[in-house]
Design a protein around this motif. Structure first.
Motif, PDB file in Angstrom:
ATOM      1  N   VAL A 472     -12.672   0.328 -14.021  1.00 39.05           N
ATOM      2  CA  VAL A 472     -11.251   0.495 -13.720  1.00 39.05           C
ATOM      3  C   VAL A 472     -11.006  -0.163 -12.372  1.00 39.05           C
ATOM      4  O   VAL A 472     -11.631   0.214 -11.373  1.00 39.05           O
ATOM      5  CB  VAL A 472     -10.844   1.975 -13.680  1.00 39.05           C
ATOM      6  N   CYS A 473     -10.104  -1.145 -12.359  1.00 41.77           N
ATOM      7  CA  CYS A 473      -9.859  -1.932 -11.150  1.00 41.77           C
ATOM      8  C   CYS A 473      -8.367  -1.939 -10.840  1.00 41.77           C
ATOM      9  O   CYS A 473      -7.536  -2.065 -11.735  1.00 41.77           O
ATOM     10  CB  CYS A 473     -10.377  -3.345 -11.349  1.00 41.77           C
ATOM     11  N   LEU A 474      -8.028  -1.776  -9.555  1.00 36.92           N
ATOM     12  CA  LEU A 474      -6.655  -1.885  -9.075  1.00 36.92           C
ATOM     13  C   LEU A 474      -6.578  -3.037  -8.087  1.00 36.92           C
ATOM     14  O   LEU A 474      -7.297  -3.048  -7.074  1.00 36.92           O
ATOM     15  CB  LEU A 474      -6.202  -0.594  -8.384  1.00 36.92           C
ATOM     16  N   LYS A 475      -5.737  -4.036  -8.393  1.00 37.39           N
ATOM     17  CA  LYS A 475      -5.582  -5.174  -7.511  1.00 37.39           C
ATOM     18  C   LYS A 475      -4.140  -5.649  -7.560  1.00 37.39           C
ATOM     19  O   LYS A 475      -3.604  -5.896  -8.645  1.00 37.39           O
ATOM     20  CB  LYS A 475      -6.532  -6.297  -7.930  1.00 37.39           C
ATOM     21  N   ASN A 476      -3.542  -5.797  -6.388  1.00 40.70           N
ATOM     22  CA  ASN A 476      -2.141  -6.233  -6.294  1.00 40.70           C
ATOM     23  C   ASN A 476      -1.230  -5.367  -7.155  1.00 40.70           C
ATOM     24  O   ASN A 476      -0.335  -5.868  -7.859  1.00 40.70           O
ATOM     25  CB  ASN A 476      -1.997  -7.700  -6.682  1.00 40.70           C
ATOM     26  N   ASN A 477      -1.495  -4.086  -7.103  1.00 40.93           N
ATOM     27  CA  ASN A 477      -0.682  -3.097  -7.830  1.00 40.93           C
ATOM     28  C   ASN A 477      -0.749  -3.282  -9.338  1.00 40.93           C
ATOM     29  O   ASN A 477       0.147  -2.861 -10.065  1.00 40.93           O
ATOM     30  CB  ASN A 477       0.785  -3.144  -7.382  1.00 40.93           C
ATOM     31  N   ARG A 478      -1.821  -3.919  -9.816  1.00 38.13           N
ATOM     32  CA  ARG A 478      -2.030  -4.100 -11.243  1.00 38.13           C
ATOM     33  C   ARG A 478      -3.325  -3.404 -11.642  1.00 38.13           C
ATOM     34  O   ARG A 478      -4.371  -3.595 -11.011  1.00 38.13           O
ATOM     35  CB  ARG A 478      -2.083  -5.579 -11.597  1.00 38.13           C
ATOM     36  N   VAL A 479      -3.251  -2.615 -12.679  1.00 35.67           N
ATOM     37  CA  VAL A 479      -4.387  -1.823 -13.138  1.00 35.67           C
ATOM     38  C   VAL A 479      -5.045  -2.543 -14.306  1.00 35.67           C
ATOM     39  O   VAL A 479      -4.364  -2.964 -15.254  1.00 35.67           O
ATOM     40  CB  VAL A 479      -3.942  -0.414 -13.571  1.00 35.67           C
TER      41      VAL A 479
END
Length: 541
Positions: A472-479
């Motif tokens: 599970v990755c969160l980057k630039n407010n994208r999951v």
């Protein structure tokens, strides 16, 4: 004899005296007393005979000319009277001198009533000025002149007529005559009036309905747009070069290919055009345009396409709002359904944990008490093992229904704890969870947990995998959620789309509520499922 000779001489002298004005010997002093020799008399007689012959020949020619003139006049009168056009001959004052039968029939009054009457009297007062201007132009121009006037008939009836005429001057006299042809254009005028009224109504209808008209000449590569079309499309006529290519250039780039293909298809077989496309507006917004039309065929000529053009921006906006409203309603119903499921799960989980597990614990304690009081050894061993298994499975079911660790320790700990509980000697799960996932909304965390839980269960039940990986990755407010395994994967490429099982259906429903996307990648190494969505404030259920 002398007497006869003298008498002949006197007759000759008398004849000579009468014709003396026409002879070359004419003399003001010539008289009957002039003495002429016989030779002179003979010369004069010869000349008189010559003149007589010349006069007779001229007389014959004149009679022939009159006969020819009478024949030509008879032909002219026949043609004049039987001509299908009304003819009038007016003098320089506009008085009718001659009229043919068709003109009599046109005015529907006797010929004698028309002749020697001012032609003005047959014209409606509203057309007097046009008539006098017509006569004035005839008088001062050598070529044909035309005018349209309104003629009045008996019983206060009127007809519209087109006058064509020319002024003719006589060689003998200086008076001018006007030769005028009159054509009844009442039907044509009425048809024009009906056409004008129809056109005006059409213009008002097009304006009121925000509709324009267009034509496309495929052979000439030309496009005609009326004023309404330019207004509807929001472009100026100066910015359009009147070609098909120029029209396509006005369209939004994303719609140009579709419009071009449709026009090509129409030219090469499909005879109807039904298009919807966008045109950029000056405020960087879009206008939605609908175009409908069909082919018009003209015998022995190249055909063309014609139709209407309407602005459907408002309709599209309403459709989009309706779609959004329907989507929101579906999400609301689905969210309510999932919420009800979670509540039911909580209720069942609480019942299993607080009731069934406690009862099983009580049974186990009572058995142990019986063993101690009766000094029993091993008689209830199998029963206690079954009780322990029942207690374990009940606790597992209670956990799966409501993972308490998710509420107590957060999302990251909940996923890792689920992976630890699910892992066995023959099936290992690795997790890579971004720590910032704990900041997600609790409802979003629960949705992700349920989707991962279902995907892991599918790995265990169907894929025959020995290893799985959860990230599970969160980057630039994208999951981004990724669950992969080394199992057999999906048996068919479209299983992910056609599967109607409750597990995948539940996953898709949650992805739909999160406004996300799900992707299935089947390979020889196994199956990888990727779910992505934007973490927006609207994702609080």
């Amino acid at each position: 004899m002398d007497k006869d000779h003298s008498s002949e001489r006197e007759n000759s002298i008398s004849l000579i005296s009468k014709l003396s004005g026409k002879l070359k010997y004419k003399n003001e002093d010539f008289s009957a007393k002039t003495r002429l020799t016989p030779d002179d008399v003979n010369v004069l007689l010869n000349e008189l005979q010559v003149y007589q012959l010349e006069l007779e020949m001229q007389n014959d020619e004149l009679k022939a000319s009159y006969a020819t003139l009478d024949r030509e006049r008879a032909k002219f009168v026949g043609l004049y009277n039987l001509a299908p056009v009304s003819y009038f001959i007016l003098d320089y004052l506009g008085i009718v001198e001659e009229v043919n039968q068709n003109a009599v029939d046109l005015l529907n009054i006797p010929r004698q009533t028309i002749l020697h009457k001012r032609f003005q009297s047959f014209i409606s007062p509203q057309s007097w000025e046009d008539f006098y201007n017509f006569l004035h132009r005839l008088q001062y121009n050598d070529h044909k002149q035309t005018a349209e006037v309104k003629l009045k008939l008996i019983d206060d009836q009127f007809i519209y007529a087109r006058m064509e005429g020319r002024a003719v001057s006589s060689i003998i006299v200086t008076e001018v005559k006007y030769y005028i042809a009159i054509i009844d254009i009442t039907e044509s005028r009425n048809a024009q009036q009906v056409l004008k009224e129809t056109k005006d109504r059409l213009e008002m209808t097009l304006k009121a309905s925000a509709t324009g008209t267009w034509t496309i000449g495929c052979a000439s590569n030309t496009v005609f747009l009326d004023t309404h079309s330019f207004n509807i499309m929001g472009v100026s006529s100066t910015s359009f070069n009147g070609t098909i290519t120029g029209l396509i250039e006005l369209i939004h780039p994303d719609d140009q290919k579709q419009v071009g293909n449709q026009l090509i298809s129409a030219v090469h077989g499909i005879k109807d055009i039904d298009l919807e496309f966008r045109i950029g507006d000056i405020d960087n917004s879009f206008r939605y345009i609908a175009v409908k039309g069909h082919e018009i065929k003209i015998p022995e000529e190249s055909g063309y396409f014609a139709g209407i053009l309407t602005d459907i921006t408002e309709r599209k906006r309403l459709e989009q709002e309706a779609a959004i409203l329907k989507n929101d309603q579906q999400k609301l119903v689905l969210s309510a359904t999932l919420t009800a499921q979670e509540k039911e799960r909580n209720s069942i989980s609480s019942a299993l944990h607080d009731s069934v597990c406690q009862l099983l614990y009580g049974i186990k304690l009572n058995l142990e008490s019986v063993e101690r009081s009766n000094s029993l050894k091993g008689e209830f061993k199998n029963v206690k093992q079954l009780l322990d298994q029942a207690i374990k499975e009940t606790r597992q079911i209670s956990y799966e229904l409501t993972p308490s660790v998710l509420k107590d320790f957060g999302f990251v700990a909940g996923i890792k704890e689920m992976a630890q509980r699910t892992s066995t000697v023959h099936f290992q799960i690795d997790t890579y969870i971004d720590r910032t996932a704990d900041t997600l909304h609790p409802d979003v965390q629960l949705y992700i947990f349920r989707m991962i839980q279902e995907l892991v269960n599918n790995c265990i039940k169907h894929s025959k995998a020995s290893h799985a990986e959860i990230s599970v990755c969160l980057k630039n407010n994208r999951v981004s959620i990724r669950v992969s395994d080394n199992g057999t994967g999906l048996s068919q490429p479209h299983d992910q789309e056609n599967n109607t099982g409750s597990g995948l259906s539940g996953i898709r429903n949650r992805v739909y509520l999160l406004n996300g996307k799900i992707k299935f990648e089947n390979s020889k190494k196994g199956l990888t499922v990727t779910i992505t969505f934007d973490n927006t404030p609207e994702l609080s259920v």
